[in-house]
Scaffold this motif. Structure first.
Motif, PDB file in Angstrom:
ATOM      1  N   GLU B  15       0.838  -1.191   0.000  1.00  0.00           N
ATOM      2  CA  GLU B  15       0.000   0.000   0.000  1.00  0.00           C
ATOM      3  C   GLU B  15       0.880   1.251   0.000  1.00  0.00           C
ATOM      4  O   GLU B  15       1.910   1.299   0.694  1.00  0.00           O
ATOM      5  CB  GLU B  15      -0.901  -0.021   1.239  1.00  0.00           C
ATOM      6  N   ALA B  16       0.478   2.240  -0.816  1.00  0.00           N
ATOM      7  CA  ALA B  16       1.161   3.531  -0.968  1.00  0.00           C
ATOM      8  C   ALA B  16       2.396   3.472  -1.887  1.00  0.00           C
ATOM      9  O   ALA B  16       2.957   4.521  -2.212  1.00  0.00           O
ATOM     10  CB  ALA B  16       1.560   4.141   0.355  1.00  0.00           C
ATOM     11  N   GLU B  17       2.783   2.275  -2.296  1.00  0.00           N
ATOM     12  CA  GLU B  17       3.915   2.162  -3.209  1.00  0.00           C
ATOM     13  C   GLU B  17       3.438   2.260  -4.660  1.00  0.00           C
ATOM     14  O   GLU B  17       2.245   2.347  -4.940  1.00  0.00           O
ATOM     15  CB  GLU B  17       4.650   0.840  -2.975  1.00  0.00           C
ATOM     16  N   THR B  18       4.413   2.233  -5.554  1.00  0.00           N
ATOM     17  CA  THR B  18       4.133   2.327  -6.990  1.00  0.00           C
ATOM     18  C   THR B  18       4.387   0.983  -7.655  1.00  0.00           C
ATOM     19  O   THR B  18       5.338   0.274  -7.305  1.00  0.00           O
ATOM     20  CB  THR B  18       5.027   3.407  -7.637  1.00  0.00           C
ATOM     21  N   VAL B  19       3.537   0.639  -8.607  1.00  0.00           N
ATOM     22  CA  VAL B  19       3.686  -0.633  -9.330  1.00  0.00           C
ATOM     23  C   VAL B  19       3.452  -0.382 -10.814  1.00  0.00           C
ATOM     24  O   VAL B  19       2.672   0.510 -11.192  1.00  0.00           O
ATOM     25  CB  VAL B  19       2.690  -1.689  -8.796  1.00  0.00           C
ATOM     26  N   THR B  20       4.149  -1.150 -11.641  1.00  0.00           N
ATOM     27  CA  THR B  20       4.006  -1.043 -13.092  1.00  0.00           C
ATOM     28  C   THR B  20       3.611  -2.384 -13.695  1.00  0.00           C
ATOM     29  O   THR B  20       4.286  -3.389 -13.449  1.00  0.00           O
ATOM     30  CB  THR B  20       5.315  -0.549 -13.736  1.00  0.00           C
ATOM     31  N   LEU B  21       2.542  -2.367 -14.461  1.00  0.00           N
ATOM     32  CA  LEU B  21       2.053  -3.569 -15.144  1.00  0.00           C
ATOM     33  C   LEU B  21       2.446  -3.480 -16.615  1.00  0.00           C
ATOM     34  O   LEU B  21       2.256  -2.440 -17.255  1.00  0.00           O
ATOM     35  CB  LEU B  21       0.537  -3.674 -15.017  1.00  0.00           C
ATOM     36  N   SER B  22       2.940  -4.571 -17.149  1.00  0.00           N
ATOM     37  CA  SER B  22       3.461  -4.565 -18.517  1.00  0.00           C
ATOM     38  C   SER B  22       2.430  -5.072 -19.527  1.00  0.00           C
ATOM     39  O   SER B  22       1.592  -5.916 -19.209  1.00  0.00           O
ATOM     40  CB  SER B  22       4.707  -5.444 -18.603  1.00  0.00           C
ATOM     41  N   CYS B  23       2.538  -4.543 -20.726  1.00  0.00           N
ATOM     42  CA  CYS B  23       1.694  -4.993 -21.839  1.00  0.00           C
ATOM     43  C   CYS B  23       2.450  -4.743 -23.132  1.00  0.00           C
ATOM     44  O   CYS B  23       3.002  -3.654 -23.332  1.00  0.00           O
ATOM     45  CB  CYS B  23       0.371  -4.230 -21.851  1.00  0.00           C
ATOM     46  N   THR B  24       2.510  -5.751 -23.965  1.00  0.00           N
ATOM     47  CA  THR B  24       3.050  -5.568 -25.310  1.00  0.00           C
ATOM     48  C   THR B  24       2.007  -6.039 -26.305  1.00  0.00           C
ATOM     49  O   THR B  24       1.122  -6.832 -25.981  1.00  0.00           O
ATOM     50  CB  THR B  24       4.368  -6.340 -25.519  1.00  0.00           C
ATOM     51  N   TYR B  25       2.117  -5.550 -27.521  1.00  0.00           N
ATOM     52  CA  TYR B  25       1.122  -5.898 -28.529  1.00  0.00           C
ATOM     53  C   TYR B  25       1.814  -6.026 -29.874  1.00  0.00           C
ATOM     54  O   TYR B  25       2.945  -5.563 -30.061  1.00  0.00           O
ATOM     55  CB  TYR B  25       0.018  -4.834 -28.584  1.00  0.00           C
ATOM     56  N   ASP B  26       1.135  -6.668 -30.777  1.00  0.00           N
ATOM     57  CA  ASP B  26       1.699  -6.889 -32.094  1.00  0.00           C
ATOM     58  C   ASP B  26       0.697  -6.402 -33.129  1.00  0.00           C
ATOM     59  O   ASP B  26      -0.453  -6.862 -33.146  1.00  0.00           O
ATOM     60  CB  ASP B  26       2.008  -8.375 -32.309  1.00  0.00           C
ATOM     61  N   THR B  27       1.109  -5.497 -33.967  1.00  0.00           N
ATOM     62  CA  THR B  27       0.240  -4.986 -35.011  1.00  0.00           C
ATOM     63  C   THR B  27       1.070  -4.399 -36.132  1.00  0.00           C
ATOM     64  O   THR B  27       2.203  -3.949 -35.908  1.00  0.00           O
ATOM     65  CB  THR B  27      -0.723  -3.916 -34.458  1.00  0.00           C
ATOM     66  N   SER B  28       0.497  -4.387 -37.311  1.00  0.00           N
ATOM     67  CA  SER B  28       1.127  -3.718 -38.444  1.00  0.00           C
ATOM     68  C   SER B  28       0.442  -2.386 -38.732  1.00  0.00           C
ATOM     69  O   SER B  28       0.836  -1.663 -39.646  1.00  0.00           O
ATOM     70  CB  SER B  28       1.065  -4.614 -39.686  1.00  0.00           C
ATOM     71  N   GLU B  29      -0.557  -2.073 -37.936  1.00  0.00           N
ATOM     72  CA  GLU B  29      -1.290  -0.829 -38.110  1.00  0.00           C
ATOM     73  C   GLU B  29      -0.497   0.345 -37.550  1.00  0.00           C
ATOM     74  O   GLU B  29       0.330   0.177 -36.648  1.00  0.00           O
ATOM     75  CB  GLU B  29      -2.645  -0.913 -37.396  1.00  0.00           C
ATOM     76  N   ASN B  30      -0.781   1.518 -38.060  1.00  0.00           N
ATOM     77  CA  ASN B  30      -0.155   2.722 -37.526  1.00  0.00           C
ATOM     78  C   ASN B  30      -1.122   3.525 -36.662  1.00  0.00           C
ATOM     79  O   ASN B  30      -0.703   4.284 -35.779  1.00  0.00           O
ATOM     80  CB  ASN B  30       0.333   3.609 -38.681  1.00  0.00           C
ATOM     81  N   ASN B  31      -2.407   3.313 -36.900  1.00  0.00           N
ATOM     82  CA  ASN B  31      -3.434   4.048 -36.174  1.00  0.00           C
ATOM     83  C   ASN B  31      -4.246   3.066 -35.339  1.00  0.00           C
ATOM     84  O   ASN B  31      -4.902   2.178 -35.893  1.00  0.00           O
ATOM     85  CB  ASN B  31      -4.344   4.788 -37.159  1.00  0.00           C
TER      86      ASN B  31
END
Lengths: 117, 115
Positions: B15-31
């Protein structure tokens, strides 16, 4: 909160029986979706609708059918339920706007827990 | 099809600390668009934050912020000053920008905030 109601909230049924889940919205959103949520798989799209009587398949559509006769209602039917269809089912709605740079995110219903014995 | 990967099935933070959740994705789109959803034990899916790919500035919503690295196809969520109510499953989601009408979800990260 977006006005989305799923019914029933819980259902237990037997293999081979037909099951229909209902999603009702009061937001007049164009798009409606059915997802299933299973451990280790996240949410997977079953079917979606982009208008009245306009539907298309998602990633895991086998064994499911849908119908949308009115903007506000989107039905998911399991013609002959199997144990592999035991899951939590979520309905979602959205009204994407393209070109304007603003996208309405999907709003979700509270889910239906379906158990097939 | 697009793919979204969340490589951390479970995480915990004091509690009160900072945490980072990761996410990567794969796409050939630019938008395209990226989202983080929160699912507490009540099972509701709640939008936490969203990011448009054409925007270079990282999105921020109160204690929640993202680190969007377009070239690396990475979209991590940082939660600052973690609170007990942040305990939930977190899902990363992707949507194509042009002609897209489907959301693609990751498998989720279960976050527990420890008192």
């Amino acid at each position: 909160d977006a006005g989305i109601t799923q019914s029933p909230r819980h259902k237990v049924t037997e293999t081979g029986t037909p099951v229909t889940l209902r999603c009702h919205q009061t937001e007049n959103h164009r798009y409606m979706y059915w997802y299933r949520q299973d451990p280790g798989h996240g949410l997977r799209l079953i079917h979606y609708s982009y208008g009245v009587k306009d539907t298309d398949k998602g990633e895991v559509s086998d064994g499911y059918s849908v119908s949308r006769s009115k903007t506000e209602d989107f039905l998911l039917t399991l013609e002959s339920a199997t144990s592999s269809q035991t899951s939590v089912y979520f309905c979602a709605i959205s009204n994407p706007h393209r070109g304007g740079g603003y996208l309405q995110p999907q709003h979700f219903g509270d889910g239906t827990r379906l158990s097939i014995l | 099809a697009q793919t979204v990967t969340q490589s951390q099935p479970e995480m915990s933070v004091q509690e009160a600390e900072t945490v980072t959740l990761s996410c990567t994705y794969d796409t050939s789109e630019n938008n395209y668009y990226l989202f983080w959803y929160k699912q507490p034990p009540s099972r509701q899916m709640i939008l936490v934050i969203r990011q448009e790919a054409y925007k270079q500035q990282n999105a921020t919503e109160n204690r929640f912020s993202v680190n969007f690295q377009k070239a690396a196809k990475s979209f991590s969520l940082k939660i600052s000053d973690s609170q007990l109510g942040d305990t939930a499953m977190y899902f990363c989601a992707f949507m194509e920008g042009v002609g897209g009408n489907q959301f693609y979800f990751g498998t989720g990260t279960s976050l527990t905030v420890i008192p």
